[in-house]
Design a protein around this motif. Structure first.
Motif, PDB file in Angstrom:
ATOM      1  N   GLY A 100       1.061  -1.302  -0.188  1.00 31.57           N
ATOM      2  CA  GLY A 100       0.100  -0.063   0.063  1.00 31.57           C
ATOM      3  C   GLY A 100       1.052   1.191   0.505  1.00 31.57           C
ATOM      4  O   GLY A 100       1.827   1.293  -0.340  1.00 31.57           O
ATOM      5  N   SER A 101       0.212   2.762   0.452  1.00 32.67           N
ATOM      6  CA  SER A 101       0.794   3.986   0.057  1.00 32.67           C
ATOM      7  C   SER A 101       1.633   4.058   1.491  1.00 32.67           C
ATOM      8  O   SER A 101       1.598   3.137   2.122  1.00 32.67           O
ATOM      9  CB  SER A 101      -0.566   4.485   0.468  1.00 32.67           C
ATOM     10  N   CYS A 102       2.556   4.673   1.399  1.00 33.80           N
ATOM     11  CA  CYS A 102       3.578   4.924   2.631  1.00 33.80           C
ATOM     12  C   CYS A 102       3.062   5.536   3.503  1.00 33.80           C
ATOM     13  O   CYS A 102       1.973   6.192   3.512  1.00 33.80           O
ATOM     14  CB  CYS A 102       4.243   6.738   1.645  1.00 33.80           C
ATOM     15  N   SER A 103       3.523   5.375   4.832  1.00 30.30           N
ATOM     16  CA  SER A 103       3.224   5.639   6.092  1.00 30.30           C
ATOM     17  C   SER A 103       4.021   5.597   7.014  1.00 30.30           C
ATOM     18  O   SER A 103       5.519   4.968   6.805  1.00 30.30           O
ATOM     19  CB  SER A 103       1.838   4.430   6.259  1.00 30.30           C
ATOM     20  N   LEU A 104       4.691   6.336   8.079  1.00 24.14           N
ATOM     21  CA  LEU A 104       5.465   6.617   9.283  1.00 24.14           C
ATOM     22  C   LEU A 104       4.713   5.787  10.517  1.00 24.14           C
ATOM     23  O   LEU A 104       5.594   5.780  11.593  1.00 24.14           O
ATOM     24  CB  LEU A 104       5.932   7.937   9.495  1.00 24.14           C
ATOM     25  N   ILE A 105       3.643   4.934  10.420  1.00 25.40           N
ATOM     26  CA  ILE A 105       3.473   3.958  10.962  1.00 25.40           C
ATOM     27  C   ILE A 105       3.825   3.288  10.949  1.00 25.40           C
ATOM     28  O   ILE A 105       3.224   2.106  10.331  1.00 25.40           O
ATOM     29  CB  ILE A 105       1.536   4.465  10.984  1.00 25.40           C
ATOM     30  N   SER A 106       4.680   2.077  12.413  1.00 25.75           N
ATOM     31  CA  SER A 106       5.243   1.266  12.541  1.00 25.75           C
ATOM     32  C   SER A 106       4.110  -0.160  12.469  1.00 25.75           C
ATOM     33  O   SER A 106       4.513  -1.283  11.685  1.00 25.75           O
ATOM     34  CB  SER A 106       6.277   1.277  13.310  1.00 25.75           C
ATOM     35  N   THR A 107       2.940   0.540  12.489  1.00 20.84           N
ATOM     36  CA  THR A 107       2.203  -0.793  13.633  1.00 20.84           C
ATOM     37  C   THR A 107       1.491  -0.628  11.568  1.00 20.84           C
ATOM     38  O   THR A 107       0.913  -2.351  11.676  1.00 20.84           O
ATOM     39  CB  THR A 107       1.065  -0.195  13.938  1.00 20.84           C
ATOM     40  N   ARG A 108       1.906  -0.308  10.422  1.00 20.00           N
ATOM     41  CA  ARG A 108       1.243  -1.022   9.195  1.00 20.00           C
ATOM     42  C   ARG A 108       1.915  -2.072   8.772  1.00 20.00           C
ATOM     43  O   ARG A 108       2.026  -2.146   7.442  1.00 20.00           O
ATOM     44  CB  ARG A 108       0.945   0.702   8.239  1.00 20.00           C
ATOM     45  N   TYR A 109       3.815  -2.263   9.053  1.00 19.34           N
ATOM     46  CA  TYR A 109       4.407  -2.450   8.187  1.00 19.34           C
ATOM     47  C   TYR A 109       4.618  -3.920   8.905  1.00 19.34           C
ATOM     48  O   TYR A 109       4.388  -4.529  10.257  1.00 19.34           O
ATOM     49  CB  TYR A 109       5.750  -1.972   8.831  1.00 19.34           C
ATOM     50  N   ARG A 110       4.746  -4.602   7.880  1.00 16.08           N
ATOM     51  CA  ARG A 110       4.892  -6.613   7.770  1.00 16.08           C
ATOM     52  C   ARG A 110       6.388  -6.795   8.088  1.00 16.08           C
ATOM     53  O   ARG A 110       6.297  -7.166   9.538  1.00 16.08           O
ATOM     54  CB  ARG A 110       4.447  -7.274   6.890  1.00 16.08           C
ATOM     55  N   PHE A 111       7.246  -6.345   7.655  1.00 14.42           N
ATOM     56  CA  PHE A 111       8.267  -6.989   7.467  1.00 14.42           C
ATOM     57  C   PHE A 111       9.527  -6.156   8.269  1.00 14.42           C
ATOM     58  O   PHE A 111       9.308  -4.915   7.216  1.00 14.42           O
ATOM     59  CB  PHE A 111       9.236  -8.094   6.403  1.00 14.42           C
ATOM     60  N   TRP A 112      10.678  -6.789   9.074  1.00 13.98           N
ATOM     61  CA  TRP A 112      11.104  -5.397  10.001  1.00 13.98           C
ATOM     62  C   TRP A 112      12.840  -6.324   9.483  1.00 13.98           C
ATOM     63  O   TRP A 112      12.985  -7.349   9.550  1.00 13.98           O
ATOM     64  CB  TRP A 112      11.456  -5.547  11.198  1.00 13.98           C
ATOM     65  N   GLY A 113      13.539  -5.195   9.217  1.00 14.12           N
ATOM     66  CA  GLY A 113      14.879  -5.501   9.309  1.00 14.12           C
ATOM     67  C   GLY A 113      15.349  -5.609  11.334  1.00 14.12           C
ATOM     68  O   GLY A 113      15.014  -4.946  11.908  1.00 14.12           O
ATOM     69  N   GLN A 114      16.945  -5.873  11.988  1.00 12.23           N
ATOM     70  CA  GLN A 114      17.283  -5.939  12.764  1.00 12.23           C
ATOM     71  C   GLN A 114      17.554  -4.660  13.142  1.00 12.23           C
ATOM     72  O   GLN A 114      17.907  -5.381  14.736  1.00 12.23           O
ATOM     73  CB  GLN A 114      18.926  -7.336  12.839  1.00 12.23           C
ATOM     74  N   GLY A 115      18.226  -3.904  12.340  1.00 10.66           N
ATOM     75  CA  GLY A 115      18.644  -2.501  12.889  1.00 10.66           C
ATOM     76  C   GLY A 115      20.294  -2.267  12.359  1.00 10.66           C
ATOM     77  O   GLY A 115      20.709  -3.613  12.992  1.00 10.66           O
ATOM     78  N   THR A 116      20.340  -1.126  13.062  1.00  7.34           N
ATOM     79  CA  THR A 116      21.750  -0.492  12.456  1.00  7.34           C
ATOM     80  C   THR A 116      21.904   0.227  13.368  1.00  7.34           C
ATOM     81  O   THR A 116      20.978   1.465  13.186  1.00  7.34           O
ATOM     82  CB  THR A 116      22.670  -0.747  11.306  1.00  7.34           C
ATOM     83  N   LEU A 117      23.001   0.925  14.248  1.00  9.57           N
ATOM     84  CA  LEU A 117      23.636   1.592  15.583  1.00  9.57           C
ATOM     85  C   LEU A 117      24.133   3.345  14.466  1.00  9.57           C
ATOM     86  O   LEU A 117      24.868   2.906  14.068  1.00  9.57           O
ATOM     87  CB  LEU A 117      24.206   1.151  16.763  1.00  9.57           C
ATOM     88  N   VAL A 118      23.076   4.315  14.426  1.00 12.40           N
ATOM     89  CA  VAL A 118      23.989   5.235  14.350  1.00 12.40           C
ATOM     90  C   VAL A 118      24.228   6.055  15.232  1.00 12.40           C
ATOM     91  O   VAL A 118      23.389   6.511  16.354  1.00 12.40           O
ATOM     92  CB  VAL A 118      23.163   6.151  13.403  1.00 12.40           C
ATOM     93  N   THR A 119      24.854   6.578  15.394  1.00 16.77           N
ATOM     94  CA  THR A 119      25.873   6.913  17.268  1.00 16.77           C
ATOM     95  C   THR A 119      26.672   8.908  15.690  1.00 16.77           C
ATOM     96  O   THR A 119      27.752   8.982  15.110  1.00 16.77           O
ATOM     97  CB  THR A 119      26.668   6.732  17.448  1.00 16.77           C
ATOM     98  N   VAL A 120      26.043   9.995  16.639  1.00 20.55           N
ATOM     99  CA  VAL A 120      26.924  10.564  15.684  1.00 20.55           C
ATOM    100  C   VAL A 120      27.246  11.786  17.049  1.00 20.55           C
ATOM    101  O   VAL A 120      26.271  12.247  18.231  1.00 20.55           O
ATOM    102  CB  VAL A 120      25.277  12.041  15.247  1.00 20.55           C
ATOM    103  N   SER A 121      28.307  11.598  17.139  1.00 20.56           N
ATOM    104  CA  SER A 121      28.649  12.589  18.631  1.00 20.56           C
ATOM    105  C   SER A 121      30.455  12.946  18.077  1.00 20.56           C
ATOM    106  O   SER A 121      30.945  12.263  17.375  1.00 20.56           O
ATOM    107  CB  SER A 121      28.902  11.363  20.054  1.00 20.56           C
ATOM    108  N   SER A 122      30.958  15.001  18.803  1.00 22.34           N
ATOM    109  CA  SER A 122      32.192  14.386  18.874  1.00 22.34           C
ATOM    110  C   SER A 122      33.145  13.990  19.272  1.00 22.34           C
ATOM    111  O   SER A 122      34.209  14.332  19.557  1.00 22.34           O
ATOM    112  CB  SER A 122      32.131  16.104  18.663  1.00 22.34           C
TER     113      SER A 122
END
Length: 122
Positions: A100-122
């Motif tokens: 379907g159409s794009c959404s930013l609501i997580s419950t509408r998504y079926r398949f998920w990846g495992q995640g990757t960590l982004v750290t922004v720091s000096s």
């Protein structure tokens, strides 16, 4: 179906990173692909989504002008290009797919990846 998110790391404020979401068992060009993030102690937040039709995209206001989502159909991969990164962008980033159409609501998504960590720091 498997989604593999990668590309996270440590970057200084103002820097850039490109995250990848590679898929197997599914053809990403037929689905909307969303990027979400979750910072410690916070709820998961929708960041960006690229649609299956005409590659339309939506983004949360905080990343407009800095983040871009695009596809490489030949690699069955969707990317999140993140520029001008800020400390508040620090989070685990996930990709996910939905019909379907794009959404930013997580419950509408079926398949998920495992995640990757982004750290922004000096």
């Amino acid at each position: 179906v498997q989604l593999q998110a990668s590309g996270g790391g440590l970057v200084q404020p103002g820097g850039s990173l490109r995250l990848s979401c590679a898929a197997s068992g599914i053809s990403l060009d037929y689905y909307a692909v969303g990027w979400f993030r979750q910072a410690p102690g916070q709820e998961r937040e929708g960041v960006s989504c690229i649609g299956s039709a005409h590659n339309n995209s939506i983004k949360v206001d905080s990343v407009k002008g800095r983040f871009t989502t695009f596809r490489d159909i030949t690699k069955n991969t969707v990317y999140l290009q993140m520029n001008k990164l800020r400390p508040k962008d620090t989070a685990v980033y996930y990709c996910a797919t939905m019909s379907g159409s794009c959404s930013l609501i997580s419950t509408r998504y079926r398949f998920w990846g495992q995640g990757t960590l982004v750290t922004v720091s000096s």
